[in-house]
Design a protein around this motif. Structure first.
Motif, PDB file in Angstrom:
ATOM      1  N   LEU A  80       0.865  -1.173   0.000  1.00 15.68           N
ATOM      2  CA  LEU A  80       0.000   0.000   0.000  1.00 15.68           C
ATOM      3  C   LEU A  80       0.906   1.228   0.000  1.00 15.68           C
ATOM      4  N   GLY A  81       0.627   2.196  -0.877  1.00 10.59           N
ATOM      5  CA  GLY A  81       1.522   3.344  -0.936  1.00 10.59           C
ATOM      6  C   GLY A  81       0.940   4.561  -1.615  1.00 10.59           C
ATOM      7  N   ARG A  82       1.819   5.507  -1.881  1.00 12.00           N
ATOM      8  CA  ARG A  82       1.440   6.795  -2.460  1.00 12.00           C
ATOM      9  C   ARG A  82       2.449   7.214  -3.514  1.00 12.00           C
ATOM     10  N   PHE A  83       1.981   8.018  -4.473  1.00 10.62           N
ATOM     11  CA  PHE A  83       2.841   8.633  -5.473  1.00 10.62           C
ATOM     12  C   PHE A  83       2.854  10.131  -5.247  1.00 10.62           C
ATOM     13  N   TYR A 102      11.258   2.764 -13.925  1.00  8.66           N
ATOM     14  CA  TYR A 102      11.598   3.265 -12.599  1.00  8.66           C
ATOM     15  C   TYR A 102      12.723   2.437 -11.992  1.00  8.66           C
ATOM     16  N   SER A 103      13.268   2.958 -10.905  1.00  9.78           N
ATOM     17  CA  SER A 103      14.208   2.204 -10.079  1.00  9.78           C
ATOM     18  C   SER A 103      13.629   2.161  -8.671  1.00  9.78           C
ATOM     19  N   LYS A 104      13.996   1.125  -7.902  1.00  6.94           N
ATOM     20  CA  LYS A 104      13.366   0.913  -6.603  1.00  6.94           C
ATOM     21  C   LYS A 104      14.363   0.371  -5.588  1.00  6.94           C
ATOM     22  N   SER A 119       9.707 -16.001   7.404  1.00  6.72           N
ATOM     23  CA  SER A 119       9.251 -14.932   8.283  1.00  6.72           C
ATOM     24  C   SER A 119       8.064 -14.190   7.694  1.00  6.72           C
ATOM     25  N   ILE A 120       7.348 -13.531   8.577  1.00 10.07           N
ATOM     26  CA  ILE A 120       6.303 -12.589   8.195  1.00 10.07           C
ATOM     27  C   ILE A 120       6.844 -11.230   8.572  1.00 10.07           C
ATOM     28  N   GLY A 121       6.816 -10.295   7.645  1.00  8.52           N
ATOM     29  CA  GLY A 121       7.450  -9.022   7.949  1.00  8.52           C
ATOM     30  C   GLY A 121       6.793  -7.835   7.297  1.00  8.52           C
ATOM     31  N   VAL A 122       7.343  -6.695   7.620  1.00  6.90           N
ATOM     32  CA  VAL A 122       6.897  -5.416   7.084  1.00  6.90           C
ATOM     33  C   VAL A 122       8.066  -4.805   6.333  1.00  6.90           C
ATOM     34  N   GLY A 123       7.805  -4.319   5.136  1.00  6.67           N
ATOM     35  CA  GLY A 123       8.855  -3.704   4.338  1.00  6.67           C
ATOM     36  C   GLY A 123       8.493  -2.302   3.907  1.00  6.67           C
ATOM     37  N   VAL A 124       9.484  -1.552   3.537  1.00  5.12           N
ATOM     38  CA  VAL A 124       9.300  -0.196   3.035  1.00  5.12           C
ATOM     39  C   VAL A 124      10.067  -0.090   1.731  1.00  5.12           C
ATOM     40  N   SER A 125       9.461   0.522   0.715  1.00  7.41           N
ATOM     41  CA  SER A 125      10.158   0.703  -0.549  1.00  7.41           C
ATOM     42  C   SER A 125      10.018   2.130  -1.036  1.00  7.41           C
ATOM     43  N   ARG A 126      10.958   2.530  -1.859  1.00  9.18           N
ATOM     44  CA  ARG A 126      10.956   3.874  -2.457  1.00  9.18           C
ATOM     45  C   ARG A 126      11.345   3.704  -3.914  1.00  9.18           C
ATOM     46  N   ILE A 140       4.485   0.713   1.941  1.00  5.79           N
ATOM     47  CA  ILE A 140       4.726  -0.204   3.044  1.00  5.79           C
ATOM     48  C   ILE A 140       4.086  -1.527   2.636  1.00  5.79           C
ATOM     49  N   SER A 141       4.735  -2.619   2.970  1.00  2.00           N
ATOM     50  CA  SER A 141       4.212  -3.917   2.546  1.00  2.00           C
ATOM     51  C   SER A 141       4.159  -4.892   3.714  1.00  2.00           C
ATOM     52  N   LEU A 142       3.287  -5.856   3.583  1.00  2.00           N
ATOM     53  CA  LEU A 142       3.173  -6.957   4.522  1.00  2.00           C
ATOM     54  C   LEU A 142       3.354  -8.217   3.701  1.00  2.00           C
ATOM     55  N   SER A 143       4.343  -9.022   4.065  1.00  2.00           N
ATOM     56  CA  SER A 143       4.649 -10.187   3.244  1.00  2.00           C
ATOM     57  C   SER A 143       5.087 -11.370   4.087  1.00  2.00           C
TER      58      SER A 143
END
Length: 165
Positions: A80-83, A102-104, A119-126, A140-143
């Motif tokens: 889930l995120g924003r532009f 794009y690059s990430k 594992s179950i975790g939370v991530g952040v990407s840009r 932010i992601s849940l995976s």
């Protein structure tokens, strides 16, 4: 595919009289959500984006996203995120501006639940889409998945493609 959704009211909060708005999407040009798969050398997502600014404000689009690069994990997740568009008047933003390469950069931390490997975790990407101006995607992601770094995940995808459908 494109759908029009009109929103005519805001959500009042207990903190709004203090000038505090706990809205992670405030001033974003668009918000998005997707589900996808991340492997050690690529990732792929399908989702939807809701446009908040410009002539396409109020429209919802489906999209697909694919990137290649370097990841330390194999996972399945929800994002889930924003532009945010920088260097352009928000009134001039168009949904089509999201199409492109794009690059990430990605990072995550998880909680082990099987043999200290899965594992179950939370991530952040840009991510960054380069036009005559820049569009930044923050999410932010849940995976759930496996990482060669244990409960820590990291990745860099210099070659990505975002396409409205």
């Amino acid at each position: 595919m494109r759908w029009r959704i009109d929103i005519h009211c805001g959500l009042p909060t207990f903190a709004s009289p203090l000038g505090i708005y706990p809205n992670p999407f405030k001033d974003a040009e668009a918000i998005f959500g997707d589900i996808g798969l991340m492997l050690t050398s690529w990732e792929s997502y399908r989702g939807g984006v809701f446009i908040l600014a410009g002539n396409d404000a109020g429209y919802f689009y489906n999209y697909s996203e694919m990137s290649k690069g370097f990841n330390s994990e194999f996972s399945v997740g929800f994002e889930l995120g924003r532009f945010d568009a920088v260097g352009i008047n928000p009134e001039n933003f168009r949904a089509a501006d999201l199409n492109g390469n794009y690059s990430k950069v990605y990072g995550s931390v998880g909680i082990p639940f099987t043999f200290d490997v899965m594992s179950i975790g939370v991530g952040v990407s840009r991510s960054t889409i380069n036009k005559n101006y820049k569009i930044y995607g923050t999410s932010i992601s849940l995976s759930a998945g496996l990482s060669v770094l244990g409960v820590i995940g990291a990745g860099y995808q210099p070659w990505g493609s975002f396409k409205l459908r």
